[in-house]
Design an enzyme around this catalytic site. Structure first.
Site: not given
Length: 379
Positions: A96, A188, A251
């Site tokens: 990530h 989200n 993100s």
């Protein structure tokens, strides 16, 4: 608990939290064509103006793997989670953080190979502030923010959302007072139902998402705190072990906006953080109902306009001001000219409502010109 807001995917499993399976020897030749957001945002033209030179972007996340596409742009950072095991922050067991760093500052490889970021000459300050399975807590993020400020970061990119704590709130507010641009994801769906922290904090640039066609991304949370939106669906970037990943979530949009902030800070090195936010919101491509709304905020970021448009600075507010009166940018202002308590949302609203002059009217018309768009976001 904080959640990191990107869903990485293997082609066979659209929600598997693993890097995209592109072999290191094949991935670099394929990845650039898959980075649709670069063409949509006209990043090539923007990079003729600015590439983020001289700006450090802190990435508090799962760490950043030293990917070939980031070589030379990765600074020594810190590990706040594993007892200093990776004390330079240059390790990532998840992908990530590496993906977010690539979206900001990857420079790719020769022959248009490899991934490219929005600000390919910016520096990345990697901070391991969450575990390999994306578990973190507000206090650890607060420590990461403090470290970012003390290390001289000009932009902090926070691709997580969740609850807050006194330590985290204090760290975020100190960063804003230190004239650091703080960019954060709104959250989200379906896990999140409202804008999370720190995106909900006044002064933080809260980022939502759009898809390849410039419409609201279903994954993106909505709310009155949203400032701008950026591409958030099927976004390709760097991953661990020299590979690449495909992500969907706010993100990714946040990292892209952080890259845009780095471009602005590089071109206008004395522009206060609040004016960086103002440039992003004032030049955004308006979507949805005219003006700010809870899906798109002020609109989709426009890299070229944010770097070149004649944007009246905050404080240039008289509706009767003659055309050409006063400065058109605060690029020459020294850091610290801003007052405490300024917010990205409040100040941007003020600037949009009261700024006047023919140049501003032309800019406003240009922002709506994409309302009958071709298949991609248009200016």
């Amino acid at each position: 608990m904080l959640t990191f807001l990107g869903i990485s995917a293997l082609p066979s499993s659209p929600i598997a939290a693993k890097p995209t399976s592109l072999p290191p020897d094949d991935g670099p030749s394929r990845i650039r064509a898959d980075q649709w957001h670069l063409a949509t945002l006209d990043s090539g033209e923007a990079n003729k103006i600015s590439q983020g030179e001289g700006v450090t972007v802190a990435v508090p996340d799962t760490g950043v793997y030293p990917h070939p596409d980031l070589r030379g742009n990765l600074l020594p950072g810190i590990d706040l989670i594993n007892g200093g095991q990776h004390d330079d922050g240059q390790d990532d067991r998840n992908s990530h953080g590496t993906g977010m760093a690539g979206l900001i500052a990857a420079h790719g490889q020769e022959g248009s190979r490899g991934a490219r970021g929005i600000a390919p000459r910016a520096k990345i300050l990697p901070i391991i502030s969450s575990t390999a399975d994306n578990r973190s807590n507000p206090d650890d993020l607060g420590k990461a923010i403090e470290y970012s400020v003390s290390s001289g970061a000009g932009v902090i990119s926070i691709s997580s959302a969740g609850g807050s704590s006194p330590a985290l709130r204090r760290a975020i507010r100190e960063a804003l007072r230190a004239d650091v641009v703080v960019v954060a994801a709104v959250g989200n769906r379906p896990l999140d139902t409202e804008v999370g922290y720190p995106a909900s904090e006044d002064g933080v640039i809260a980022v939502g998402g759009v898809d390849e066609f410039g419409t609201h991304a279903a994954v993106s949370v909505t709310g009155p705190e949203i400032d701008v939106v950026a591409p958030a669906v099927d976004i390709y970037s760097t991953s661990i072990d020299g590979k690449y990943r495909k992500g969907t979530g706010t993100s990714d949009a946040t990292a892209i906006v952080a890259g845009a902030a780095a471009l602005i800070r590089s071109k206008y090195p004395y522009l206060p953080a609040r004016e960086v936010a103002h440039r992003l919101t004032a030049t955004a491509v308006d979507k949805g109902p005219p003006g700010r709304d809870d899906e798109y905020g002020y609109g989709v970021i426009d890299l070229v306009a944010a770097l070149t448009a004649d944007v009246p600075p905050l404080g240039f507010e008289s509706v009767s001001a003659p055309v050409g009166a006063g400065p058109s940018t605060t690029a020459g202002a020294q850091p610290g000219d801003e007052s405490d308590g300024a917010t990205a949302r409040g100040l941007a609203t003020l600037g949009v409502i009261v700024a006047a002059g023919v140049g501003w009217a032309v800019l406003a018309r240009r922002r709506r010109r994409g309302d009958d768009p071709p298949p991609r976001i248009s200016r």
